[in-house]
Design a protein around this motif. Structure first.
Motif, short mmCIF file in Angstrom:
data_model
loop_
_atom_site.label_atom_id
_atom_site.label_comp_id
_atom_site.label_asym_id
_atom_site.label_seq_id
_atom_site.Cartn_x
_atom_site.Cartn_y
_atom_site.Cartn_z
N ASN A 110 -18.62 38.24 -30.57
CA ASN A 110 -17.70 37.99 -31.67
C ASN A 110 -18.51 37.69 -32.93
N HIS A 111 -18.12 38.29 -34.04
CA HIS A 111 -18.88 38.15 -35.28
C HIS A 111 -18.98 36.69 -35.75
N LEU A 112 -17.91 35.94 -35.63
CA LEU A 112 -17.92 34.53 -36.07
C LEU A 112 -18.82 33.70 -35.17
N GLY A 114 -21.38 34.83 -33.77
CA GLY A 114 -22.72 35.18 -34.24
C GLY A 114 -23.13 34.31 -35.41
N HIS A 115 -22.22 34.17 -36.40
CA HIS A 115 -22.54 33.33 -37.56
C HIS A 115 -22.94 31.92 -37.13
N VAL A 116 -22.19 31.35 -36.20
CA VAL A 116 -22.50 29.98 -35.74
C VAL A 116 -23.89 29.96 -35.07
N VAL A 135 -18.09 30.89 -44.56
CA VAL A 135 -17.48 31.35 -45.82
C VAL A 135 -18.20 32.60 -46.31
N SER A 136 -17.44 33.70 -46.44
CA SER A 136 -18.05 34.93 -46.93
C SER A 136 -16.99 35.82 -47.54
N GLY A 137 -17.40 37.04 -47.86
CA GLY A 137 -16.45 37.99 -48.44
C GLY A 137 -15.37 38.37 -47.46
N GLY A 138 -15.66 38.23 -46.18
CA GLY A 138 -14.70 38.64 -45.16
C GLY A 138 -13.98 37.49 -44.50
N HIS A 139 -14.59 36.30 -44.48
CA HIS A 139 -13.93 35.21 -43.75
C HIS A 139 -14.12 33.84 -44.37
N THR A 140 -13.16 32.99 -44.10
CA THR A 140 -13.22 31.59 -44.47
C THR A 140 -12.65 30.88 -43.26
N THR A 300 -26.09 35.29 -44.29
CA THR A 300 -25.25 36.47 -44.49
C THR A 300 -25.27 37.30 -43.21
N ASP A 301 -24.43 38.33 -43.14
CA ASP A 301 -24.33 39.14 -41.93
C ASP A 301 -25.69 39.72 -41.55
N ASN A 302 -26.08 39.55 -40.30
CA ASN A 302 -27.37 40.07 -39.85
C ASN A 302 -27.33 40.34 -38.34
ZN LIG Z 1 -19.81 37.66 -41.61
#
Ligand SMILES: [Zn+2]
Lengths: 345, 247
Positions: A110-112, A114-116, A135-140, A300-302
């Motif tokens: 899951n992308h979120l 991943g962020h964590v 917080v990003s262009g795609g999610h908060t 950021t997304d990576n």
């Molecule tokens: Zn993202």
């Protein structure tokens, strides 16, 4: 264990190699900003087309920079959602194909999540409980990782994402895309108290609403224009930014107090906003919470964050089948984060 | 030599393994648009039941479209990463060319017609040639009326094949064209490999990174604002949570 991570959920074509869930061997990000700049936002069909063109070069570079070949890779991790479906599909197809090509385990992430997990790449394996503001262009989203390592979304935007609000207001102010850094820069020359924009606090929830704020900015500018008043764009930028930061910090700190967590992380493109960093750091210090903020390349997304999250799941014995689908609405539920101290299997 | 063929540019997906001596294994899914779900397991199925291994494959052929954008991208992403990972040569061919190949023995002009969605069609015209078919026009996209006009201008009659032709059977037949059956309305991986094999043998191949989809149409430049709020946890404009999109 060397995991290759692929992330194509939005407008970054990213591939990385991560060792044992924590050591980044390479982290290649093919940005599509130039593709989307003329439109002032991410265009899904253009993003999907660009992913296909950028993916092989990104794979190549990730291997070269990581100093290895496919023979050294032990598993493939990929974002299966949430995100733009056409964009996700390119990464998912490529990941399955790589897994098939070298008989490697495949793991969907899951992308979120991943962020964590980006946090563990800089601060070592997670020690829950932990609260994450993404917080990003795609999610908060506010994601809580409880003491057992289970992740759950406790708050999310009900309309615009934070970065999206920045992009839309920037576009209205005539600033280039992406709007976040532009507003951040302009705001430093203005006064945050110049205009009192509304804060939608949605009491009783950790949800966010930012579209009303964007409308308020537009209305206020039109009103001043009609009244012949002078408009200082820097004041508008600073006041708007302050309203977003205010809501983000207040929501986060309310959740910190309510759930009694002592660690906070902030990730996503908007986490690079200087005013947000400054105020979040101050509020966390005041509340006695430790703020873990990965460096911008991991915020950021990576692909590295996807490899890290994938490693957590692989170490727990999980595998994804070859018929897995990309899910643009993939919920974050029932996930178990691998906590520090457990040896990887 | 063993060649893997991948055709996922239309609602029908197909995969096959073949050598210069003929077909080794194939798998076809005739329903829906579940390319992403079908493709990798289908390749694994073909390899397994042919008692062979991915290491035995010496080339990958893929259909580049035109067709369904997501299907084309799934096929190309799969083909090119597989080729990249196994250091294999690739050959990319157009879906409309593959569609015309099985009717190469017809004396008339053949018109391959695929559904392009949004009320439009993709098409091009072919003439029989030694070893296959020869495309005699550019790829076109447009409404059925425009295609009907082009067919009327052909003096000796035309055989139209493909799902786009079947969908507009009455109109196309009114121009004097013959329309093929629904059973042969989609390009096949077998045609792809038959056409690609001679190219692999004479080493007239491409590098995986050079495979580009044949879009014909420009990207729809609508920003995904509405989608995105909803996608990442918001609810704007999305209504109840949608089922996973299968494309
Ligand atoms: Zn993202």
């Amino acid at each position: 264990m060397l995991v290759l991570g692929i992330e194509t959920s939005c407008d970054e074509t990213a591939v990385a190699l991560v060792e044992d869930g924590v050591r980044v061997r390479s982290n290649v990000i093919g940005s599509q900003v130039e593709h989307h700049r003329p439109y002032g936002g991410v265009v899904p069909e253009i993003a999907a087309r660009a992913h296909l063109e950028l993916l092989l070069p990104a794979l190549d570079r990730a291997l070269v920079e990581g100093g290895c070949t496919y023979a050294d890779v032990d598993a493939v991790a990929v974002t299966t959602g949430p995100g733009l479906v056409g964009a996700l599909l390119v990464g998912v197809a490529a990941a399955k194909s790589l897994a098939l090509a070298h008989s490697l385990p495949l793991i969907g992430v899951n992308h979120l999540e991943g962020h964590v997990c980006a946090v563990q790449l800089e601060f070592g394996l997670l020690r829950p409980p932990l609260l994450a503001l993404i917080v990003s262009g795609g999610h908060t989203s506010l994601v809580l990782v409880d003491e057992t390592g289970r992740m759950s979304t406790i708050g999310a935007t009900i309309d615009d994402a934070a970065g999206e609000a920045f992009d839309k207001v920037a576009r209205f102010l005539g600033l280039p895309y992406p709007g976040g850094p532009e507003i951040d820069r302009l705001a430093r020359e203005g006064s945050a108290d110049a205009i009192r924009f509304p804060r939608a606090l949605l009491d009783g929830t950790y949800d966010f609403s930012l579209s009303g704020l964007k409308t308020a900015v537009v209305r206020e500018l039109r009103r001043r224009e009609a009244a012949g008043e002078e408009i200082h764009l820097a004041d508008v930028a600073a006041s708007f930014q302050e309203a977003v930061v205010d809501v983000a910090v207040r929501k986060t700190m309310a959740a910190v107090a309510r759930h009694g967590v002592e660690q906070v992380t902030m990730v996503g493109g908007v986490a690079a906003n200087s005013r947000l960093r400054e105020r979040m750091a101050a509020s966390c210090a005041e509340a006695g919470a430790r703020l873990l903020m990965p460096s911008p390349a991991l915020c950021t997304d990576n692909g590295a964050m996807i490899a890290a999250a994938g490693w957590n799941r692989l170490a727990g014995g999980e595998r994804t089948a070859y018929d897995a689908v990309a899910d643009p609405n993939l919920p974050l539920a029932g996930l178990v984060v691998r906590a520090s101290g457990e040896p990887p299997s | 030599m063993l060649v893997l063929g991948i055709e996922t540019s239309t609602p029908q997906s197909s995969v096959c393994l073949a050598t210069e001596h003929g077909l080794v294994a194939s798998a076809t899914l005739g329903r829906g648009r579940a390319h992403g779900e079908f493709l990798t397991p289908a390749i694994a199925f073909c390899l397994q039941h042919a008692h062979t291994d991915i290491a035995a494959v010496s080339g990958v052929a893929v259909s580049l479209g035109p067709g369904l954008f997501t299907g084309m991208r799934v096929g190309i992403a799969t083909a090119q990463t597989l080729a990249h990972a196994r250091r294999l040569p690739v050959v990319g061919l157009a879906s409309l060319d593959l569609l015309a190949y099985p009717v190469r023995h017809v004396r008339r002009l053949v018109c391959s017609v695929l559904d392009a969605r949004r009320g439009e069609l993709f098409w091009s015209f072919y003439r029989a040639a030694p070893g296959g078919v020869q495309r005699v026009t550019e790829f076109r996209v447009g409404p059925a009326g425009k295609l009907a006009g082009e067919i009327e201008a052909v003096p000796d009659g035309v055989l139209c094949i493909g799902d786009g032709a079947v969908a507009h059977r009455a109109l196309l037949e009114s121009t004097g064209a013959e329309v093929g059956s629904a059973a042969s309305a989609f390009p096949l991986a077998q045609s792809l490999v038959e056409l690609a094999l001679p190219r692999f043998i004479r080493e007239d191949t491409q590098r995986p990174e050079d495979l580009l989809p044949v879009y014909i149409r420009k990207a729809d430049a609508k920003i995904g604002w509405r989608n995105r709020g909803a996608l990442y946890g918001g609810t704007s404009g999305a209504g109840p949570r949608a089922a996973p999109t299968r494309t």
